[in-house]
Design a protein around this motif. Structure first.
Motif, PDB file in Angstrom:
ATOM      1  N   GLU A  46       0.976  -0.978  -0.467  1.00  0.00           N
ATOM      2  CA  GLU A  46      -0.168   0.141  -0.365  1.00  0.00           C
ATOM      3  C   GLU A  46       0.224   1.666  -0.161  1.00  0.00           C
ATOM      4  N   SER A  47       1.321   1.589   0.808  1.00  0.00           N
ATOM      5  CA  SER A  47       2.717   2.229   0.681  1.00  0.00           C
ATOM      6  C   SER A  47       3.865   1.944   0.848  1.00  0.00           C
ATOM      7  N   PRO A  48       4.857   1.390  -0.400  1.00  0.00           N
ATOM      8  CA  PRO A  48       5.710   0.831  -0.054  1.00  0.00           C
ATOM      9  C   PRO A  48       6.938   2.234   0.486  1.00  0.00           C
ATOM     10  N   ILE A  49       8.255   1.907   0.637  1.00  0.00           N
ATOM     11  CA  ILE A  49       9.773   2.729   1.029  1.00  0.00           C
ATOM     12  C   ILE A  49      10.610   1.839   0.216  1.00  0.00           C
ATOM     13  N   CYS A  50      12.094   2.406   0.155  1.00  0.00           N
ATOM     14  CA  CYS A  50      12.709   2.023  -0.178  1.00  0.00           C
ATOM     15  C   CYS A  50      13.350   1.069   0.740  1.00  0.00           C
ATOM     16  N   ASN A  51      13.849  -0.122   0.924  1.00  0.00           N
ATOM     17  CA  ASN A  51      14.434  -0.433   1.818  1.00  0.00           C
ATOM     18  C   ASN A  51      15.910  -0.102   1.917  1.00  0.00           C
ATOM     19  N   PHE A  52      16.580   0.628   3.006  1.00  0.00           N
ATOM     20  CA  PHE A  52      17.914   1.162   3.101  1.00  0.00           C
ATOM     21  C   PHE A  52      17.875   1.941   4.571  1.00  0.00           C
ATOM     22  N   SER A  53      18.540   2.111   4.706  1.00  0.00           N
ATOM     23  CA  SER A  53      18.677   2.934   6.319  1.00  0.00           C
ATOM     24  C   SER A  53      19.034   3.795   6.098  1.00  0.00           C
ATOM     25  N   LYS A  54      18.457   4.696   7.237  1.00  0.00           N
ATOM     26  CA  LYS A  54      19.167   5.987   7.445  1.00  0.00           C
ATOM     27  C   LYS A  54      20.882   6.822   7.364  1.00  0.00           C
ATOM     28  N   ASN A  85       9.895   8.753  -2.987  1.00  0.00           N
ATOM     29  CA  ASN A  85       9.439  10.323  -2.173  1.00  0.00           C
ATOM     30  C   ASN A  85       9.231  10.224  -1.055  1.00  0.00           C
ATOM     31  N   ARG A  86       8.932   9.006  -0.240  1.00  0.00           N
ATOM     32  CA  ARG A  86       8.161   8.926   1.671  1.00  0.00           C
ATOM     33  C   ARG A  86       9.562   8.301   1.800  1.00  0.00           C
ATOM     34  N   THR A  87      10.310   7.622   1.145  1.00  0.00           N
ATOM     35  CA  THR A  87      12.006   7.450   2.005  1.00  0.00           C
ATOM     36  C   THR A  87      12.717   9.365   1.520  1.00  0.00           C
ATOM     37  N   LEU A  88      12.634   9.971   0.865  1.00  0.00           N
ATOM     38  CA  LEU A  88      13.497  10.837   0.987  1.00  0.00           C
ATOM     39  C   LEU A  88      13.262  12.018   1.351  1.00  0.00           C
ATOM     40  N   HIS A  89      11.626  11.931   2.576  1.00  0.00           N
ATOM     41  CA  HIS A  89      11.396  13.219   3.468  1.00  0.00           C
ATOM     42  C   HIS A  89      11.575  12.419   4.824  1.00  0.00           C
ATOM     43  N   ASP A  90      11.903  11.445   4.938  1.00  0.00           N
ATOM     44  CA  ASP A  90      12.576  10.802   6.113  1.00  0.00           C
ATOM     45  C   ASP A  90      13.497  10.872   6.141  1.00  0.00           C
ATOM     46  N   LEU A  91      14.762  10.383   5.125  1.00  0.00           N
ATOM     47  CA  LEU A  91      16.116  10.824   4.733  1.00  0.00           C
ATOM     48  C   LEU A  91      16.277  12.034   5.273  1.00  0.00           C
ATOM     49  N   ARG A  92      16.061  13.385   4.588  1.00  0.00           N
ATOM     50  CA  ARG A  92      16.680  14.409   4.542  1.00  0.00           C
ATOM     51  C   ARG A  92      15.568  15.833   5.473  1.00  0.00           C
ATOM     52  N   SER A  93      14.600  15.188   6.022  1.00  0.00           N
ATOM     53  CA  SER A  93      14.102  16.057   7.144  1.00  0.00           C
ATOM     54  C   SER A  93      13.434  16.979   6.254  1.00  0.00           C
ATOM     55  N   ASN A  94      13.010  16.647   5.380  1.00  0.00           N
ATOM     56  CA  ASN A  94      12.314  17.913   4.249  1.00  0.00           C
ATOM     57  C   ASN A  94      10.784  16.960   3.896  1.00  0.00           C
ATOM     58  N   THR A  95       9.579  17.792   4.192  1.00  0.00           N
ATOM     59  CA  THR A  95       8.528  17.146   3.732  1.00  0.00           C
ATOM     60  C   THR A  95       7.959  17.673   2.393  1.00  0.00           C
ATOM     61  N   ASP A  96       9.170  18.845   1.511  1.00  0.00           N
ATOM     62  CA  ASP A  96       8.585  18.937   0.002  1.00  0.00           C
ATOM     63  C   ASP A  96       9.049  17.709  -0.183  1.00  0.00           C
ATOM     64  N   ILE A  97       8.468  17.482  -1.294  1.00  0.00           N
ATOM     65  CA  ILE A  97       8.186  16.561  -2.880  1.00  0.00           C
ATOM     66  C   ILE A  97       9.905  16.350  -2.995  1.00  0.00           C
ATOM     67  N   MET A  98       9.652  15.397  -2.901  1.00  0.00           N
ATOM     68  CA  MET A  98      11.288  14.195  -2.941  1.00  0.00           C
ATOM     69  C   MET A  98      12.570  15.213  -1.865  1.00  0.00           C
ATOM     70  N   GLY A  99      11.905  15.581  -0.488  1.00  0.00           N
ATOM     71  CA  GLY A  99      12.808  15.805   0.175  1.00  0.00           C
ATOM     72  C   GLY A  99      14.066  16.989  -0.390  1.00  0.00           C
ATOM     73  N   GLY A 100      13.125  17.922  -1.379  1.00  0.00           N
ATOM     74  CA  GLY A 100      13.936  19.178  -1.709  1.00  0.00           C
ATOM     75  C   GLY A 100      14.694  18.276  -2.988  1.00  0.00           C
ATOM     76  N   MET A 101      14.729  17.825  -3.027  1.00  0.00           N
ATOM     77  CA  MET A 101      16.466  17.379  -3.755  1.00  0.00           C
ATOM     78  C   MET A 101      15.134  16.803  -5.204  1.00  0.00           C
ATOM     79  N   VAL A 102      16.069  18.132  -6.906  1.00  0.00           N
ATOM     80  CA  VAL A 102      15.899  18.153  -7.531  1.00  0.00           C
ATOM     81  C   VAL A 102      15.900  16.446  -8.593  1.00  0.00           C
ATOM     82  N   VAL A 103      14.791  15.943  -8.812  1.00  0.00           N
ATOM     83  CA  VAL A 103      14.958  14.324  -9.414  1.00  0.00           C
ATOM     84  C   VAL A 103      14.300  15.125 -11.181  1.00  0.00           C
TER      85      VAL A 103
END
Length: 415
Positions: A46-54, A85-103
């Motif tokens: 339902e809500s997959p995330i990438c399989n690697f740790s922060k 997108n979900r993974t980058l939110h957590d990884l970069r502590s940023n709720t912007d789309i893709m955690g604020g990274m340019v994709v």
């Protein structure tokens, strides 16, 4: 150019692609599943995330990354991009789309969409990137100049490209059954398997050991069944002695091992898994089916066999950034994920690549292409992808019953 500019500024730029062949064309490119650790069974989560740790090395790189380029993104399930997108939110502590990274998501929606096993056209559209909740936040840019025409002033290439766009957009006239009528103004129509093979692999015996010659040609077909038949026919025409490699197949759960005899396991022909019986000759082209040492040895890389040992196979890389390198391919354990039991096949992760499926060829440019349409295209964009591997009429050879083929285009994807 973008990747080079970011790296030249001493910043980190990551390049990934949905298909292995497309990944080998990018500087430092690897498949998206390999780099981002996207879950394999996206349709079931339902809500997959990438399989690697922060705090992993991968997490640190993506936290510092300035640009991520995802080529052939239109082939990926929408949940793969949403997982990133979900993974980058957590990884970069940023709720912007893709955690604020340019994709940068590169791709063409006229080409093949995500593969949904036993799915309907509606399932394909639902899994498409345009159906994602993120699509409204994407800024769209379009390429408008046909570079083949612009650089070489080739009017015939321009006319051919215009016809391809009509196929991709579904604007070519079709009959009552939805079939496109193929004409000699668009391609060279052939009447048999042998004529198709001769058109693409003319003078095969004298050119077998020419890397450039092998790299520039292939026969494409919608299904693996047709591909395997063509590869077998061409192998029988190649001079030399056949070397046969048999896999070791085992059920990993000892409790259920008696329910699946070895003879049954040997008979399984699965997508993305090497055959139990692998037959090769020196000089034949093969395709890698697993990532071994990315980026040079990436899933989809084409190679030419130079040595057939008992436990190893020597080969020269034909495509990608490692072009011309000599490498060794070992036997590896391959574990399919789409079976009701755990099954392991120990085999060389390669298959013959005189012919390949249309989906596998996406991202590759050919000088000469043959297309076997005895079994019609069954998925969005397959006809467009097959025909767009070459740049002019003279180098496209098509085998099709009655000179017709289905052109399956879902207009709701292209709007």
């Amino acid at each position: 150019m973008l990747l080079a500019q970011v790296r030249n500024d001493k910043n980190i730029a990551v390049a990934v692609a949905s298909s292995g062949i497309a990944a080998t064309l990018l500087s430092g490119g690897r498949t998206a599943h390999s780099v981002l650790k996207v879950p394999l069974n996206l349709a079931l989560e339902e809500s997959p995330i990438c399989n690697f740790s922060k705090n992993s090395a991968r997490g640190i790189i993506l936290r510092q990354c300035k640009l991520l380029v995802w080529d052939e993104s239109t082939m990926s399930h929408k949940k793969a991009v949403e997982a990133l997108n979900r993974t980058l939110h957590d990884l970069r502590s940023n709720t912007d789309i893709m955690g604020g990274m340019v994709v940068l998501l590169a791709g063409d929606f006229r080409q093949t969409l995500p593969v949904i096993q036993k799915g309907t056209p509606a399932d394909e559209i639902k899994a498409c990137l345009k159906s994602s909740i993120l699509w409204n936040k994407v800024t769209k840019f379009s390429l408008t100049t046909n570079m083949r025409v612009h650089l070489y002033n080739d009017i015939n290439a321009g006319n051919y490209a215009d016809t391809l766009l009509k196929i991709g957009d579904g604007r070519l006239e079709t009959d009552a059954e939805g079939c496109v009528k193929l004409t000699r103004d668009f391609c060279n129509l052939v009447q048999s398997h042998s004529e198709l093979i001769a058109s693409v692999y003319s003078d095969l015996t004298n050119n077998m050991h020419e890397d450039k010659w092998l790299r520039e040609r292939a026969i494409l077909a919608p299904k693996n069944e047709s591909v395997n038949k063509i590869n077998s026919d061409i192998l029988s025409e190649v001079a030399g002695e056949i070397t046969e490699y048999l896999s070791v197949d085992t059920v990993m759960d000892t409790v259920t091992s008696t329910s699946y005899p070895v003879e049954f396991l040997n008979s399984l022909e699965l997508s993305g898994v090497s055959s139990h019986k692998l037959q090769l000759k020196l000089g034949v082209p093969v395709m890698l089916m697993r990532n071994l040492d990315a980026p040079p040895l990436c899933n989809g890389t084409r190679l030419r066999v130079t040595h057939l040992g008992r436990n190893i196979i020597g080969a020269t890389i034909l495509t990608g950034v490692g072009k011309g390198e000599n490498v060794i391919i070992p036997r590896i354990p391959i574990i399919p994920t789409d079976l009701p039991f755990q099954f392991k096949r120990l085999q060389f992760p390669i298959k013959l690549s005189f012919a390949m499926t249309i989906n596998k060829a996406q991202g590759q440019t050919l000088q000469v292409a043959g297309v076997n349409l005895e079994k019609p295209c069954f998925s969005h964009g397959q006809l467009y992808v097959a025909c767009s591997r070459v740049s002019n009429i003279q180098n496209l050879h098509i085998l099709s019953p009655n000179g017709k083929t289905y052109n399956i285009v879902y207009s709701s994807v292209l709007k």
